[in-house]
Scaffold this motif. Structure first.
Motif, PDB file in Angstrom:
ATOM      1  N   THR A 229     -31.666  46.083 -11.719  1.00  0.00           N
ATOM      2  CA  THR A 229     -32.046  47.705 -12.547  1.00  0.00           C
ATOM      3  C   THR A 229     -31.487  47.306 -14.115  1.00  0.00           C
ATOM      4  O   THR A 229     -32.420  47.539 -14.551  1.00  0.00           O
ATOM      5  N   LEU A 230     -30.178  46.278 -14.224  1.00  0.00           N
ATOM      6  CA  LEU A 230     -30.104  45.450 -15.060  1.00  0.00           C
ATOM      7  C   LEU A 230     -30.018  44.294 -15.579  1.00  0.00           C
ATOM      8  O   LEU A 230     -30.633  43.849 -16.774  1.00  0.00           O
ATOM      9  N   ILE A 231     -30.330  43.276 -14.370  1.00  0.00           N
ATOM     10  CA  ILE A 231     -30.025  42.232 -15.078  1.00  0.00           C
ATOM     11  C   ILE A 231     -31.468  41.297 -15.753  1.00  0.00           C
ATOM     12  O   ILE A 231     -31.438  40.447 -16.378  1.00  0.00           O
ATOM     13  N   THR A 232     -32.606  42.468 -14.526  1.00  0.00           N
ATOM     14  CA  THR A 232     -33.843  42.263 -15.225  1.00  0.00           C
ATOM     15  C   THR A 232     -34.336  41.846 -16.960  1.00  0.00           C
ATOM     16  O   THR A 232     -34.620  41.978 -17.152  1.00  0.00           O
ATOM     17  N   TYR A 233     -33.765  43.519 -16.972  1.00  0.00           N
ATOM     18  CA  TYR A 233     -33.454  43.553 -18.821  1.00  0.00           C
ATOM     19  C   TYR A 233     -31.779  43.607 -19.528  1.00  0.00           C
ATOM     20  O   TYR A 233     -31.460  43.788 -20.381  1.00  0.00           O
ATOM     21  N   ILE A 234     -31.294  41.985 -18.749  1.00  0.00           N
ATOM     22  CA  ILE A 234     -29.893  41.913 -19.294  1.00  0.00           C
ATOM     23  C   ILE A 234     -30.660  41.258 -20.866  1.00  0.00           C
ATOM     24  O   ILE A 234     -29.146  42.147 -21.620  1.00  0.00           O
ATOM     25  N   ALA A 235     -31.469  40.474 -21.524  1.00  0.00           N
ATOM     26  CA  ALA A 235     -31.491  39.827 -22.717  1.00  0.00           C
ATOM     27  C   ALA A 235     -31.652  41.508 -23.272  1.00  0.00           C
ATOM     28  O   ALA A 235     -31.126  41.116 -24.864  1.00  0.00           O
ATOM     29  N   PRO A 236     -32.669  41.663 -23.574  1.00  0.00           N
ATOM     30  CA  PRO A 236     -32.842  43.293 -24.530  1.00  0.00           C
ATOM     31  C   PRO A 236     -31.494  43.996 -24.437  1.00  0.00           C
ATOM     32  O   PRO A 236     -31.482  44.649 -25.386  1.00  0.00           O
ATOM     33  N   PHE A 237     -30.947  44.213 -23.255  1.00  0.00           N
ATOM     34  CA  PHE A 237     -29.637  45.461 -23.308  1.00  0.00           C
ATOM     35  C   PHE A 237     -28.515  44.404 -24.025  1.00  0.00           C
ATOM     36  O   PHE A 237     -27.611  44.988 -25.007  1.00  0.00           O
ATOM     37  N   ALA A 238     -28.912  43.479 -24.004  1.00  0.00           N
ATOM     38  CA  ALA A 238     -27.694  42.299 -24.696  1.00  0.00           C
ATOM     39  C   ALA A 238     -28.135  42.435 -25.829  1.00  0.00           C
ATOM     40  O   ALA A 238     -26.790  42.945 -26.666  1.00  0.00           O
ATOM     41  N   THR A 239     -28.999  42.598 -27.091  1.00  0.00           N
ATOM     42  CA  THR A 239     -29.313  42.413 -27.893  1.00  0.00           C
ATOM     43  C   THR A 239     -29.326  43.727 -28.341  1.00  0.00           C
ATOM     44  O   THR A 239     -28.919  43.993 -29.809  1.00  0.00           O
ATOM     45  N   ALA A 240     -29.943  44.799 -28.100  1.00  0.00           N
ATOM     46  CA  ALA A 240     -30.311  45.573 -28.255  1.00  0.00           C
ATOM     47  C   ALA A 240     -28.701  47.004 -29.201  1.00  0.00           C
ATOM     48  O   ALA A 240     -28.688  47.879 -29.246  1.00  0.00           O
ATOM     49  N   ALA A 241     -28.135  47.110 -27.018  1.00  0.00           N
ATOM     50  CA  ALA A 241     -27.594  47.792 -27.088  1.00  0.00           C
ATOM     51  C   ALA A 241     -25.575  47.456 -26.857  1.00  0.00           C
ATOM     52  O   ALA A 241     -24.895  47.950 -27.723  1.00  0.00           O
ATOM     53  N   ILE A 242     -25.621  46.235 -27.094  1.00  0.00           N
ATOM     54  CA  ILE A 242     -24.597  45.673 -27.057  1.00  0.00           C
ATOM     55  C   ILE A 242     -24.377  44.560 -28.992  1.00  0.00           C
ATOM     56  O   ILE A 242     -23.337  44.809 -29.764  1.00  0.00           O
ATOM     57  N   GLY A 243     -25.285  44.102 -28.833  1.00  0.00           N
ATOM     58  CA  GLY A 243     -25.656  43.619 -30.236  1.00  0.00           C
ATOM     59  C   GLY A 243     -25.529  42.255 -30.454  1.00  0.00           C
ATOM     60  O   GLY A 243     -25.405  42.003 -31.470  1.00  0.00           O
ATOM     61  N   ILE A 244     -25.468  41.522 -29.548  1.00  0.00           N
ATOM     62  CA  ILE A 244     -25.319  40.357 -29.447  1.00  0.00           C
ATOM     63  C   ILE A 244     -27.134  39.878 -30.109  1.00  0.00           C
ATOM     64  O   ILE A 244     -28.131  39.867 -29.486  1.00  0.00           O
TER      65      ILE A 244
END
Length: 406
Positions: A229-244
């Motif tokens: 559920t998360l690892i599929t979208y880990i790239a956009p999660f890291a950029t949009a939610a974390i700021g990486i």
């Protein structure tokens, strides 16, 4: 029985197993690399992130449902010939993926790749077993599966890095090149006349209907569903939610891969020492805690000082805990069905990829109705369901003897 082919020297035997592992490395990279490529694919093919995620869903669903069917239908084929045919199609499908003009042509290539990946791993393990003496079979399979472990730890971040500089299509081209090298090496080194006993679909289903097996397969599916559920979208999660930044995504994938590699090792050791049930329960509890902390980090620390370090630490622990369940669940399956271990583990693999398909589809659904930060909360909720299911089935059925699980 498998046709046995002794090697003239230990070096020759090892080289064959190494080339099988390199093929597994290409297959493993193919299976997991798209998680780091989704933003590139979505931008290039003019679809949103949720739609791009269906490329992972379809791959995992095909692997889970068609893999056992194709393995059964090809059970009578000579192993060397089948292995080389699968690799040739695998290479061709990667070239098709790299040249895909649109979203649906890429999806068609991914479906073909899923069938190839599922069949390659089944055949490669059977070939590895046929090349060694009985007392070395475990080590032979470990070498082949080591290719997948290295793919998770190194192949995926390298593939993501290649996409950052050469585009996502170049990643598929490089995987095709690795597959070509493995094909040529195996064509030169593998002996002919390798056969394996055919496992019918009836035999597979007879194992799958055992209540204890069904319960363990359900836990496997839920654990992987939570993770994907998360690892599929880990790239956009890291950029949009974390700021990486996008340039930092390969390092995120590297952190996840290293955690997965350690998780596989620690999970196996823990299952032997403390039992499968304790290992599974503790690992799932660990994923729940880290997923909740990831949600908290996205809410309170996004783009703040030290956020990147905290995020990488949580990703490492989350990956380690999640992948620690895999050998423990496999150990439990083996304990419940010692007379049909190969069939049981094959079914567990299907449950794993079915969970991955459902997880990526769940992530896509979450993104359609909520913000990206909710992905980790959704994963934690599913992990709670996995933990409850594990407790339920332990209470429903007596624990298999420790000796069997080990």
């Amino acid at each position: 029985m498998y046709a046995r082919h002794s090697c003239k020297t230990e070096k020759i035997m090892d080289s064959r197993l190494v080339w099988l592992a390199i093929g597994a490395f290409a297959v493993g990279t193919e299976a997991f690399v798209l998680s780091g490529l989704l933003p590139h694919v979505a931008d290039d093919l003019l679809v949103n992130i949720a739609q791009a995620g269906y490329l992972i869903t379809v791959f995992a669903l095909t692997y889970a449902l068609l893999g056992p069917v194709v393995a059964t239908l090809t059970g009578d084929m000579e192993r060397r010939r089948l292995l080389l045919a699968v690799l040739i199609v695998f290479v061709a499908a990667n070239i098709l993926a790299a040249a895909s003009p649109g979203f649906y042509s890429l999806m068609a290539a991914r479906i073909l790749l899923a069938v190839c990946c599922a069949l390659y791993m089944a055949v490669a393990n059977s070939v590895a077993v046929s090349l060694v003496e009985p007392e070395r079979r475990g080590r032979a399979i470990a070498i082949v599966m080591g290719g997948v472990t290295i793919a998770t730890a190194a192949g995926v971040p390298i593939g993501t890095l290649i996409a950052n500089y050469g585009g996502w299509r170049s990643t598929f081209a490089v995987i095709a090149a690795v597959g070509t090298i493995a094909t040529i090496a195996l064509w030169k080194n593998l002996p002919g006349g390798l056969h394996a006993p055919k496992i019918t679909m009836t035999e597979r289903l007879s194992v799958a209907t055992q209540p204890r097996i069904v319960g363990t397969l359900l836990v496997t599916m839920l654990v992987m569903m939570a993770g994907f559920t998360l690892i599929t979208y880990i790239a956009p999660f890291a950029t949009a939610a974390i700021g990486i930044t996008q340039a930092g995504i390969p390092w995120v994938m590297l952190t996840f891969g290293i955690g997965a590699a350690f998780g596989n090792i620690i999970g196996g050791i823990a299952a032997d020492r403390f039992g499968a049930v304790v290992t599974i329960s503790c690992a799932i509890a660990g994923t729940i805690v880290t997923l909740l902390l990831l949600a908290l980090t996205a809410k309170l620390m996004a783009s703040g000082p030290g956020t990147t370090v905290v995020f990488h630490g949580l990703v490492f622990i989350w990956s380690l805990a999640g992948w620690a369940t895999v050998p423990a669940l496999s150990s439990r399956i083996a304990g419940f069905a010692p007379e049909a271990t190969a069939v049981g583990l094959s079914l567990n693999g299907s449950a794993l990829y079915l969970g991955a398909a459902l997880g990526s589809a769940t992530g896509s659904l979450v993104l359609s109705y909520a913000s990206i930060e909710v992905l980790s909360l959704a994963g934690a909720s599913i992990s709670v369901c996995a933990l409850l299911a594990a407790f339920f089935f332990v209470r429903l059925h007596k624990e298999a003897p420790r000796e069997a699980l080990n």
